[in-house]
Each structure stands twice: as C-alpha cells, then as structure tokens.
Design a protein around this motif. Structure first.
Motif, PDB file in Angstrom:
ATOM      1  N   GLU A   1       1.765  18.669 -52.383  1.00 29.68           N
ATOM      2  CA  GLU A   1       3.024  18.119 -52.898  1.00 29.68           C
ATOM      3  C   GLU A   1       2.882  16.651 -53.309  1.00 29.68           C
ATOM      4  N   ILE A   2       2.260  15.864 -52.468  1.00 28.95           N
ATOM      5  CA  ILE A   2       2.087  14.441 -52.811  1.00 28.95           C
ATOM      6  C   ILE A   2       1.192  14.289 -54.023  1.00 28.95           C
ATOM      7  N   LEU A   3       0.089  15.020 -54.056  1.00 27.82           N
ATOM      8  CA  LEU A   3      -0.814  14.900 -55.197  1.00 27.82           C
ATOM      9  C   LEU A   3      -0.114  15.345 -56.480  1.00 27.82           C
TER      10      LEU A   3
ATOM     11  N   LEU B   1       3.588   8.684 -59.587  1.00 23.71           N
ATOM     12  CA  LEU B   1       4.532   8.334 -58.541  1.00 23.71           C
ATOM     13  C   LEU B   1       4.852   6.841 -58.511  1.00 23.71           C
ATOM     14  N   PRO B   2       5.706   6.389 -59.403  1.00 25.00           N
ATOM     15  CA  PRO B   2       6.038   4.963 -59.402  1.00 25.00           C
ATOM     16  C   PRO B   2       6.696   4.557 -58.073  1.00 25.00           C
ATOM     17  N   THR B   3       6.286   3.452 -57.512  1.00 24.57           N
ATOM     18  CA  THR B   3       6.856   2.939 -56.267  1.00 24.57           C
ATOM     19  C   THR B   3       7.261   1.490 -56.499  1.00 24.57           C
TER      20      THR B   3
ATOM     21  N   GLU C   1     -10.573  10.206 -58.764  1.00 21.81           N
ATOM     22  CA  GLU C   1     -10.749  11.548 -59.330  1.00 21.81           C
ATOM     23  C   GLU C   1     -10.014  12.560 -58.468  1.00 21.81           C
ATOM     24  N   VAL C   2      -9.266  13.436 -59.104  1.00 16.59           N
ATOM     25  CA  VAL C   2      -8.646  14.546 -58.393  1.00 16.59           C
ATOM     26  C   VAL C   2      -9.707  15.637 -58.295  1.00 16.59           C
ATOM     27  N   VAL C   3     -10.066  16.033 -57.066  1.00 14.59           N
ATOM     28  CA  VAL C   3     -11.153  16.995 -56.880  1.00 14.59           C
ATOM     29  C   VAL C   3     -10.671  18.362 -56.401  1.00 14.59           C
ATOM     30  N   SER C   4      -9.407  18.444 -56.000  1.00 10.97           N
ATOM     31  CA  SER C   4      -8.813  19.732 -55.644  1.00 10.97           C
ATOM     32  C   SER C   4      -7.300  19.560 -55.726  1.00 10.97           C
ATOM     33  N   GLU C   5      -6.580  20.595 -55.391  1.00  7.59           N
ATOM     34  CA  GLU C   5      -5.119  20.515 -55.423  1.00  7.59           C
ATOM     35  C   GLU C   5      -4.563  19.602 -54.337  1.00  7.59           C
ATOM     36  N   GLU C   6      -5.415  19.185 -53.411  1.00  7.15           N
ATOM     37  CA  GLU C   6      -4.957  18.391 -52.268  1.00  7.15           C
ATOM     38  C   GLU C   6      -5.717  17.085 -52.052  1.00  7.15           C
ATOM     39  N   THR C   7      -6.840  16.927 -52.725  1.00  5.96           N
ATOM     40  CA  THR C   7      -7.778  15.857 -52.377  1.00  5.96           C
ATOM     41  C   THR C   7      -8.172  15.020 -53.586  1.00  5.96           C
TER      42      THR C   7
ATOM     43  N   ALA D   1      -8.976   0.779 -51.324  1.00  6.77           N
ATOM     44  CA  ALA D   1      -8.250   1.600 -52.294  1.00  6.77           C
ATOM     45  C   ALA D   1      -7.652   2.822 -51.600  1.00  6.77           C
ATOM     46  N   ALA D   2      -8.414   3.449 -50.695  1.00  6.51           N
ATOM     47  CA  ALA D   2      -7.906   4.606 -49.942  1.00  6.51           C
ATOM     48  C   ALA D   2      -6.744   4.198 -49.043  1.00  6.51           C
ATOM     49  N   LEU D   3      -6.867   3.076 -48.377  1.00  6.19           N
ATOM     50  CA  LEU D   3      -5.776   2.584 -47.534  1.00  6.19           C
ATOM     51  C   LEU D   3      -4.525   2.287 -48.357  1.00  6.19           C
ATOM     52  N   THR D   4      -4.716   1.813 -49.573  1.00  5.61           N
ATOM     53  CA  THR D   4      -3.583   1.522 -50.448  1.00  5.61           C
ATOM     54  C   THR D   4      -2.867   2.802 -50.854  1.00  5.61           C
ATOM     55  N   VAL D   5      -3.633   3.844 -51.179  1.00  2.00           N
ATOM     56  CA  VAL D   5      -3.011   5.137 -51.487  1.00  2.00           C
ATOM     57  C   VAL D   5      -2.198   5.599 -50.283  1.00  2.00           C
ATOM     58  N   TYR D   6      -2.778   5.508 -49.098  1.00  3.58           N
ATOM     59  CA  TYR D   6      -2.057   5.900 -47.880  1.00  3.58           C
ATOM     60  C   TYR D   6      -0.765   5.092 -47.745  1.00  3.58           C
ATOM     61  N   ASP D   7      -0.868   3.791 -47.864  1.00  5.96           N
ATOM     62  CA  ASP D   7       0.289   2.903 -47.700  1.00  5.96           C
ATOM     63  C   ASP D   7       1.411   3.252 -48.675  1.00  5.96           C
ATOM     64  N   MET D   8       1.026   3.521 -49.900  1.00  6.01           N
ATOM     65  CA  MET D   8       2.032   3.769 -50.930  1.00  6.01           C
ATOM     66  C   MET D   8       2.651   5.161 -50.834  1.00  6.01           C
ATOM     67  N   CYS D   9       1.973   6.100 -50.186  1.00  4.44           N
ATOM     68  CA  CYS D   9       2.472   7.485 -50.093  1.00  4.44           C
ATOM     69  C   CYS D   9       2.988   7.846 -48.707  1.00  4.44           C
ATOM     70  N   LYS D  10       2.837   6.966 -47.735  1.00  7.81           N
ATOM     71  CA  LYS D  10       3.187   7.313 -46.350  1.00  7.81           C
ATOM     72  C   LYS D  10       4.660   7.622 -46.163  1.00  7.81           C
ATOM     73  N   ALA D  11       5.533   7.128 -47.034  1.00  2.54           N
ATOM     74  CA  ALA D  11       6.960   7.452 -46.920  1.00  2.54           C
ATOM     75  C   ALA D  11       7.199   8.943 -47.151  1.00  2.54           C
ATOM     76  N   LEU D  12       6.291   9.586 -47.869  1.00  4.23           N
ATOM     77  CA  LEU D  12       6.414  11.021 -48.140  1.00  4.23           C
ATOM     78  C   LEU D  12       5.827  11.866 -47.022  1.00  4.23           C
ATOM     79  N   SER D  13       4.794  11.344 -46.346  1.00  2.00           N
ATOM     80  CA  SER D  13       4.157  12.103 -45.274  1.00  2.00           C
ATOM     81  C   SER D  13       3.174  11.203 -44.524  1.00  2.00           C
ATOM     82  N   HIS D  14       3.115  11.399 -43.223  1.00  4.66           N
ATOM     83  CA  HIS D  14       2.095  10.723 -42.421  1.00  4.66           C
ATOM     84  C   HIS D  14       0.920  11.653 -42.140  1.00  4.66           C
ATOM     85  N   ASP D  15       0.870  12.784 -42.823  1.00  2.00           N
ATOM     86  CA  ASP D  15      -0.227  13.729 -42.671  1.00  2.00           C
ATOM     87  C   ASP D  15      -1.403  13.419 -43.592  1.00  2.00           C
ATOM     88  N   ILE D  16      -1.296  12.386 -44.412  1.00  2.00           N
ATOM     89  CA  ILE D  16      -2.390  11.986 -45.296  1.00  2.00           C
ATOM     90  C   ILE D  16      -3.594  11.612 -44.423  1.00  2.00           C
ATOM     91  N   VAL D  17      -4.797  12.029 -44.855  1.00  2.00           N
ATOM     92  CA  VAL D  17      -5.997  11.754 -44.069  1.00  2.00           C
ATOM     93  C   VAL D  17      -7.059  11.109 -44.955  1.00  2.00           C
TER      94      VAL D  17
END
Length: 163
Positions: free
Chosen positions: A43-45, A53-55, A95-101, A127-143
């Motif tokens: 869903e997030i991807l 996903l503008p924030t 790069e989007v490498v799957s429907e989730e990753t 960069a990975a931490l930034t993606v997490y930070d910007m998407c965490k409002a949608l889910s804390h299940d991001i890994v």
C-alpha cells in the motif's frame, strides 16, 4: 569471512583509537557503491509510486535522494576516525524491486588517498531512514532490511559482492 592475517586499522600499537595515516598514499580515483533494502509494503509503495506521495517535507523519493547525498558529504562528521573527503560525485538512485520493496543505491566517487565505502554506506542508510521518516505516519511496519557494500574500486584491493 574475515582474513585472520589482517588487523584493525583504526587502532594504534597501544590498542587505542587512531586515525589511519594516509599521507604517504598516492591519490587514485576511488568508487564505492552501497545498497539499502527497504520493505515498505504494497500500500505504501503504491501510494509513493502514484505521485511520489507528496508530504510536508517534499516528495518522498526526491527528498530521500537529497538526504542521502547530503549525508555522504557529512560522513566524517558522523563516524569517528573517518577522513573528511571532498567527493567528486555522489549519486543516489531508488529502484522499485518488487510490489513491496525498494533498493536505495548510493555511489560515491573521490580522487584521493582513502576509499569512499563509508560515504556510500552512509548515503544509502540515511536515504533509507528518510524514506522511513516520511512514510511512518502510514505505518510503523516499514523495515530497513539490509545495508551493505556492493563494490569498491581504486584502492589497494577491489571488492565486488556477488548477489
């Protein structure tokens, strides 16, 4: 697997932390590439891909790319004993490498006396931490699943990770 004939380079003869003396080395062109793998979930991807996903902080992928480049430039401020480097180039791709990753790949380049592995790893990580930070409002299940050096060239020994 570690090579038992090697020793840690950031310790002096007394076993105390020390910066590596690179003064006698000849400058060479050095390139390192690192990757962070981030599991966002479908869903997030999907939301990120459907308009990035503008924030309030800006578009997710573009903001993460900028954060990764900025972090690579500041690596010596973050990691003790890292030499400050004036990077010749730093590129971050997502790069989007799957429907989730996604994969975040940071390539750092310098002409110098020491390698840029830490800069590439730092850029990909932030960069990975930034993606997490910007998407965490949608889910804390991001890994953030893995950050690793993929390859490096130009120093005493080249390295390439075979996936």
């Amino acid at each position: 697997m570690p090579d038992s004939s090697r020793s840690l380079t950031h310790l002096n003869a007394a076993g105390q932390p020390a910066m590596v003396d690179v003064g006698a080395k000849t400058p060479t062109r050095r390139v390192a590439r690192a990757r962070s793998r981030v599991w966002l979930g479908r869903e997030i991807l999907r939301l990120v891909q459907a308009g990035d996903l503008p924030t309030r902080k800006g578009p997710v992928f573009q903001t993460a790319i900028l954060a990764g480049i900025m972090a690579a430039k500041k690596t010596a401020d973050l990691i003790p004993l890292c030499h400050p480097l004036g990077l010749d180039d730093c590129q971050v791709q997502i790069e989007v490498v799957s429907e989730e990753t996604i994969h975040i790949i940071c390539t750092a380049t310098v002409t110098g006396k020491t390698g840029v592995e830490m800069e590439a790893l730092t850029g990909a990580s932030v960069a990975a931490l930034t993606v997490y930070d910007m998407c965490k409002a949608l889910s804390h299940d991001i890994v953030i699943q893995e950050t690793r050096l993929l390859d490096k060239t130009g120093g005493k020994s080249d390295f390439h990770h075979a996936d």
